[in-house]
Design an enzyme around this catalytic site. Sequence first.
Site, PDB file in Angstrom:
ATOM      1  N   GLU A 163     -36.080  -9.148  -1.901  1.00 38.50           N
ATOM      2  CA  GLU A 163     -37.098  -8.762  -2.873  1.00 38.50           C
ATOM      3  C   GLU A 163     -38.548  -9.003  -2.446  1.00 38.50           C
ATOM      4  O   GLU A 163     -39.254  -9.828  -3.041  1.00 38.50           O
ATOM      5  CB  GLU A 163     -36.842  -9.477  -4.203  1.00 38.50           C
ATOM      6  N   GLU A 358     -27.502  -8.126  -5.838  1.00 40.83           N
ATOM      7  CA  GLU A 358     -27.614  -9.006  -7.020  1.00 40.83           C
ATOM      8  C   GLU A 358     -27.508  -8.177  -8.280  1.00 40.83           C
ATOM      9  O   GLU A 358     -28.017  -7.056  -8.327  1.00 40.83           O
ATOM     10  CB  GLU A 358     -28.979  -9.719  -7.082  1.00 40.83           C
TER      11      GLU A 358
HETATM   12  C1  FCB Z   1     -33.942 -12.133  -8.576  1.00 42.53           C
HETATM   13  C2  FCB Z   1     -34.009 -13.173  -7.473  1.00 42.53           C
HETATM   14  C3  FCB Z   1     -33.022 -14.308  -7.669  1.00 42.53           C
HETATM   15  C4  FCB Z   1     -32.912 -14.706  -9.111  1.00 42.53           C
HETATM   16  C5  FCB Z   1     -32.617 -13.518  -9.976  1.00 42.53           C
HETATM   17  C6  FCB Z   1     -32.411 -13.837 -11.424  1.00 42.53           C
HETATM   18  O1  FCB Z   1     -35.196 -11.526  -8.700  1.00 42.53           O
HETATM   19  O2  FCB Z   1     -33.764 -12.583  -6.240  1.00 42.53           O
HETATM   20  O3  FCB Z   1     -33.392 -15.364  -6.840  1.00 42.53           O
HETATM   21  O4  FCB Z   1     -34.074 -15.338  -9.491  1.00 42.53           O
HETATM   22  O5  FCB Z   1     -33.660 -12.592  -9.850  1.00 42.53           O
END
Ligand code: FCB
Length: 452
Positions: A163, A358
Site C-alpha cells: 500500500e 488483504e
Molecule cells: C491496510 C493495511 C493493514 C491493516 C489493514 C486494516 O490498509 O495494509 O496493515 O492496517 O489496512
Amino acid sequence: MGFAKDFVWGAATSSYQIEGAAQEDGKGQHVWDVFVKEPGHIAEGHTGDRACDHYHLFREDIKLMKEMGLMAYRFSIDWSRILPEGVGRVNEKGIAFYSELIDTLLQHGIEPYITLYHWELPYALHQRGGWMNPQMVEWFGEYAKLVAERFSDRVKYFFTLNEPQCFVGLGFLTGEHAPGIKAPLKDTFAMAHHVLKAHGRAVQMLRQYGKQDLVIGYAPTGSMCYPETEREEDVEAARQMIFSMSQEDRNWTWNVAWWSDPILLGHYPEKEFACYEKYLPKITDDDMKLIAEPIDIYGQNIYNGRCIRMGKDGKPEEVPRYVGFPRTAINWPVTPECLYWGPKFLYERYKKPIYITENGLSCHDVVSLDKKVHDPNRIDFLARYLHELKRAAEEVDLRGYFHWSLMDNFEWAKGYTERFGLIYVDYRTQERIFKDSAYWYRDVIRKNGEDL
Ligand code: FCB
C-alpha cells in the site's frame, strides 16, 4: 467451476502490528517505533512495543494457523530488525528470527509469502531523507538482496511494497501515520516516483539473488468501484472511475492507476500526468524501464468500493449511500461487490494473475460469558465478500486470498481499539481465542469455497 483446485487460502499480518520485541536482539528503530512515542499520535497512547508478542509466540501462532487450515501466510519483514541502520551491518539475530519463522511454517505445511515493506522504514534512513532521498532506490535494493540471499532458498513468493497509497498519503500528506509529515505536494510526487523505482530495483535484486525461480508481486490498495447495474454504460462508468484519480490534489494518493500503471503498463496514466505535471520530478525513460521490471503476480488489498453509474451528462458519477448503509466497526462501508468487480477490472487492465493480499473488517469483538468470541458480523461479511470473489474466480485468473488479519493486532493510529483478527487476542495475557469466524473460515478452506 468456482475456485481453482490449487487456490490459496491464507491470512496476513505485518511485522510491527504483531511482533512486539521492539527493542530486542539488536533490532534498530523504524519510523513507527519513534512516531508512537509522541503524545497524540496513537489512540489511547498505545504502542507496538509488545503488540501480540509474536516474536516470542510465533511457534504457538503457527500451530493456530495449522489448526485453522491455512495454506499460506503473508507476513512482512521488519527491515530494521535485519539491517538496524537500514544499510550495511546485518543483525544476525533478526535473520535468525525470520529464518526460524519460515522453517516452522514449512514444517507445518504453510507456504510463506513475504512482504518486504509494510511501512517499517528504518529510522536511520529516514534521518537521511528516507523516501525523499533518491538513494532509497538502492537502499531498498540492498535490503531486497539480503532477503533474497538469506530466505529465498525456502521462500518462493514475495511482494515488494504494501500500500504505497497509505504510506505516502497518510505518512507524508495528512501526517496521520509515521513519520507524521505534511509535505508539499511536489515532494510527495517525488517520493512516489522513488517508491516506484525502489519497487523495480527490489524486483531486480530478488531475481538476481533468488535461489530458485521466484514469484514476485506488489500489494497496493485503492478504492474499488462497482457498477450500480450490469448495464454496459454503468459498467463502463465504474471501469473509468476505478482508474481515475481524486479531484482533490491533497488526496491524490488514493487511486489505483498512478501506482499500478507505471509498474504494469510502463507509463503513468496520461491524463493525470498532464494534470500533475507541475508537481512532478524529472522522469526518464530509464526510470520507467526500472519501474516496469516484469513481475509475476498482482496483489491487491481490497476492503470496500464505491458504487458508480453513468450520469445523464455521460460522465461517471458516484451513487450516494443510503441512510443506514452497513458499516464495520472502523466505519468502513460493507460493499461485497468490490471483490467481484475489483479483480475483474484489474485483470482486464493489467492481465496478471491476481491475489487478494488483504480483505477483512474490524468488529467490536468481546469474550462472551461462555468464554467464546462470537462474531456473526464477520461471518456475514465474509460470506458476502467471498461469494463475490467466487464469481470473479470463474472469470479471471485468481490465485489466492489472504484474510486481514490472522489475529487482532496494533491497528496503526487506532492502536488496539480495532479488532481485525480471526483470532482474538487478550492483550493483558496474550491469550489467543479462535473467534467463530476462524472455525467458519476453516470450513471454507476445507471445501475450497464450495458452499459460498
Ligand atoms: C491496510 C493495511 C493493514 C491493516 C489493514 C486494516 O490498509 O495494509 O496493515 O492496517 O489496512
